[in-house]
Design an enzyme around this catalytic site. Sequence first.
Site, mmCIF file in Angstrom:
data_model
loop_
_atom_site.group_PDB
_atom_site.id
_atom_site.type_symbol
_atom_site.label_atom_id
_atom_site.label_comp_id
_atom_site.label_asym_id
_atom_site.label_seq_id
_atom_site.Cartn_x
_atom_site.Cartn_y
_atom_site.Cartn_z
ATOM 1 N N ASN A 1 0.868 -1.185 0.000
ATOM 2 C CA ASN A 1 0.000 0.000 0.000
ATOM 3 C C ASN A 1 0.900 1.229 0.000
ATOM 4 O OD1 ASN A 1 0.362 1.198 2.777
ATOM 5 N ND2 ASN A 1 -0.400 -0.811 3.414
ATOM 6 N N ASN B 1 -8.082 -7.694 9.674
ATOM 7 C CA ASN B 1 -8.190 -8.013 8.250
ATOM 8 C C ASN B 1 -8.494 -9.467 7.906
ATOM 9 O OD1 ASN B 1 -5.338 -5.847 7.667
ATOM 10 N ND2 ASN B 1 -7.472 -5.294 7.846
ATOM 11 N N ARG C 1 0.127 -12.100 2.683
ATOM 12 C CA ARG C 1 -0.668 -12.118 3.900
ATOM 13 C C ARG C 1 -1.597 -13.329 4.010
ATOM 14 N NH1 ARG C 1 -3.233 -6.777 6.080
ATOM 15 N NH2 ARG C 1 -3.135 -8.176 7.877
ATOM 16 N N ARG D 1 -8.995 -3.879 -2.350
ATOM 17 C CA ARG D 1 -8.683 -5.156 -1.696
ATOM 18 C C ARG D 1 -9.836 -6.167 -1.753
ATOM 19 N NH1 ARG D 1 -4.364 -4.759 1.855
ATOM 20 N NH2 ARG D 1 -2.833 -3.299 1.002
ATOM 21 N N HIS E 1 -8.412 0.543 2.284
ATOM 22 C CA HIS E 1 -9.422 -0.185 3.059
ATOM 23 C C HIS E 1 -10.487 0.806 3.520
ATOM 24 C CE1 HIS E 1 -6.921 -3.914 4.539
ATOM 25 N NE2 HIS E 1 -7.673 -4.217 3.509
ATOM 26 N N ASP F 1 -11.723 0.970 6.407
ATOM 27 C CA ASP F 1 -11.435 1.454 7.762
ATOM 28 C C ASP F 1 -10.388 2.568 7.803
ATOM 29 O OD1 ASP F 1 -8.985 0.153 7.464
ATOM 30 O OD2 ASP F 1 -9.358 -1.363 8.988
ATOM 31 N N CYS G 1 -6.955 -1.021 12.756
ATOM 32 C CA CYS G 1 -6.321 -2.190 12.138
ATOM 33 C C CYS G 1 -5.719 -3.144 13.156
ATOM 34 C CB CYS G 1 -5.210 -1.737 11.197
ATOM 35 S SG CYS G 1 -5.748 -0.880 9.719
#
Length: 296
Positions: free
Chosen positions: A40, A90, A114, A165, A194, A196, A290
């Site tokens: 990111n 996430n 991830r 995403r 994201h 959030d 997060c």
Amino acid sequence: MRYLKADQLDFTIETTPPMPLPRRVLMVTPDHFDVVYVINPHMEGHVGQIDRTLARQQWEALRDTYQKLGFDVHVLEGAPGLPDMVFCANQTLPFLQENGQRGVVLSRMHAPQRRAEVPYLARFFEAQGYTLRSIPEDVPGSFEGMGDALWHPGHALLWGGYGFRTDPAVYEWLAQTLGVRVITLHLTDPDFYHLDTCLSLLDAGTALYVPAAFDDEGRALLHRLIPHLIEVPEREARELLACNAHCPDGRHVLIQRGCTETIARLRAAGFEPIELETSEFLKSGGSVFCMKLMFF
């Protein structure tokens, strides 16, 4: 049902089924936290720049804050080789159904780096007695849990961000599988990869948001359903991730230190900001929201 435009809305927040606020907090230790790749824009220039001692102090201060507020904090050990596992919002989406069933939807992470995080969270929730739901193979695209899917405080209504995403097709499946309405918001700015990072739901009628992160339809949906939208200055949103704040109880707002204008607006709206330092985690594109996962 999944809603894409404001003119599709056939309900109000008050008419959606109630859902209690979660009282348990999951956090993953930052022992292996680092910036070792760039997935990111916030990570640019920060590879190898993490002070792990300072990161641990900041993580512990956040953990202690939730405990002081009366929340039941659960800690999961981070895993070697998974530097972003600390961002435990996430990997799953916890849910509570009307019949009392507790479950989690397992994420399908966008970045290959991830994907190995998800089984660790799955095992944690299985041990808690949660039902595990995996996205079927015939549903395309990725899904990044509560990074992009946010429960409306006190209601069984889901806000879903897409564009970077999460694939919007997943929200159609979530709406059908969980039996809830899903409001989908198209994210248009890579700094706000994201949901959030650009929307923080504070209580049933109030939210922080960054208008520039959404398209016209997204802004229209937000204005139709949330009567009190508090605009976050773009500098504080981009540089300090002010919208990655978290209001766990409808009153206290845990937020990165130095978000001066946002904090003033929160106080004017009757909230109690709690400033925390998350500078090491900002280097990886995450802050308070997060770094935790609320579950039932």
